[in-house]
Design an enzyme around this catalytic site. Structure first.
Site, PDB file in Angstrom:
ATOM      1  N   CYS A 104      12.722  66.087  78.207  1.00 37.80           N
ATOM      2  CA  CYS A 104      13.144  65.671  79.552  1.00 37.80           C
ATOM      3  C   CYS A 104      12.666  64.267  79.857  1.00 37.80           C
ATOM      4  O   CYS A 104      13.382  63.458  80.443  1.00 37.80           O
ATOM      5  CB  CYS A 104      12.554  66.599  80.597  1.00 37.80           C
ATOM      6  SG  CYS A 104      13.315  68.202  80.584  1.00 37.80           S
ATOM      7  N   CYS A 147      33.581  54.370  68.084  1.00 32.97           N
ATOM      8  CA  CYS A 147      34.693  53.850  68.890  1.00 32.97           C
ATOM      9  C   CYS A 147      34.575  52.335  68.856  1.00 32.97           C
ATOM     10  O   CYS A 147      34.217  51.779  67.815  1.00 32.97           O
ATOM     11  CB  CYS A 147      34.661  54.422  70.305  1.00 32.97           C
ATOM     12  SG  CYS A 147      33.189  53.988  71.245  1.00 32.97           S
TER      13      CYS A 147
END
Ligand SMILES: [Zn+2]
Length: 375
Positions: A190, A339
């Site tokens: 986290c 990409c």
């Protein structure tokens, strides 16, 4: 069971009562309903406040943590004066202020395979506001065995997802989407991951809305649908989830017979979502491709971009069509996705990881970085 609303309640809920499909009957349904909220953190905050404000009669809260100063940026149930004190006490104080007509049941424990069935049995709907995989598997399995709907939500940085899992009403369970725990180390903690403060407000509010709809019996239930929100591109997408006949829980030949199983018994580490991601640099990619690469390289750009420049050996699957090709991808090999600059491919890797492709990795910097360093 109350059959009438008091004058104070009639006034308080008047904007609900004005809606023909709700009315006093609907408001009484809310009053007689019970919801168990797993976690009083980022997703739990908007859920708890909206469900209490709307008049859900009995709300169960599970949380064993204390309020930390680093929670306040997104966990809007809690305020400065509660730092260092139990989240449940902070939540209860806030919710009593929001709506004193609501009964709160506080469970100051961590949800475990030993207590989950007993605690959840007393509620109509389960809402998952947890931040780790073992607890998500546990809420899913508990809801499945108790035949109660589960309202799921997860967040990471700028993206979130939510849906309703209720195989007893139709549609898949959480395990149909994510059959196994992600590999250890494939997800950051986290503290490493982070989330922009408003995001849980959006995803948690959608969870609260679906919970109210479930109780009221209005509208269409999003069974078999995952709503994904991309804050950076201001986009909501609805992904179709299919029930997996091979699912170890809700499939045709189930292997899991209780909430005590490898996934729910795994050590609950602080792993925020399935969206946490492995990456690879273009230099590492070049070395891999020059060798005996057994995995798959996917280009998620559009055909016109691919026509201008491409990496030899990459398979073109534009991002918008990724889910259509999901069944043709190898789950047991490395899947590297690129990409133009690394943003769309990051989305693709998150989508793949959410479907159990734990060996998916994002090519950092995309083909721009690849071309820039072309030897
Ligand atoms: Zn399933």
């Amino acid at each position: 069971m109350p059959e009438k609303l008091s004058p104070a309640e009639l006034l308080r809920y008047s904007r609900h009562l004005l809606i023909p499909s709700i009315g006093e009957e609907g408001q009484l349904r809310l009053k007689n309903a019970s919801v168990l909220l797993v976690g009083c953190g980022a997703l739990g905050s908007p859920n708890a406040m909206y469900l209490a404000a709307a008049g859900v009669g009995r709300i169960g809260l599970i949380d064993a943590d204390v309020v930390d100063a680093s929670n306040l940026q997104r966990q809007i149930l809690h305020g400065e004066s509660w730092v260092g004190k139990p989240k449940l006490e902070s939540a209860a104080a806030r919710l009593r202020e929001v709506n004193p007509h609501v009964t709160l049941e506080l469970h100051p424990v961590r949800l475990t395979p030993d207590n989950a069935m007993d605690i959840a049995a007393g509620y109509d709907v389960l809402v998952d506001g947890s931040d780790n995989f073992p607890t998500r598997f546990l809420t899913n399995d508990t809801a499945f065995f108790l035949r109660k709907p589960l309202v799921y939500g997860a967040i990471h940085r700028f993206e979130g997802q939510t849906g309703v899992f209720a195989p007893h009403l139709g549609g898949p369970c959480y395990r149909c989407m994510l059959p196994h725990l992600p590999a250890p180390g494939s997800v950051p903690s986290c503290a490493e991951a982070g989330v922009l403060g408003v995001l849980p407000g959006i995803i948690g509010s959608i969870q609260a809305m679906e919970t109210l709809k479930l109780i009221l019996g209005i509208g269409a239930m999003p069974l078999g649908k995952l709503t994904a929100y991309d804050a950076l591109h201001s986009q909501f997408r609805t992904l179709t989830l299919h029930r997996d006949p091979q699912c170890r829980l809700c499939g045709e030949h189930p292997e899991i017979s209780s909430v005590r199983n490898p996934e729910t018994l795994a050590q609950a580490t602080c792993t925020p979502t399935e969206n946490s991601m492995q990456t690879i640099t273009t230099a590492e990619l070049r070395t891999l491709l020059a060798g005996d690469f057994q995995g798959l390289l996917i280009d998620v750009r559009e055909p016109h971009e691919h026509a201008i420049a491409r990496i030899e050996g990459a398979r073109l699957i534009p991002l918008g069509t990724l889910m259509e090709h999901i069944d043709s991808l190898p789950a047991d090999r490395d899947i590297l996705v690129h990409c133009k600059m690394g943003m769309r491919s990051a989305r693709a890797v998150e989508m793949l990881m959410a479907r159990g492709f734990t060996r998916a990795k994002n090519v950092l910097g995309g083909i721009d970085a690849w071309l820039a360093e072309d030897p």
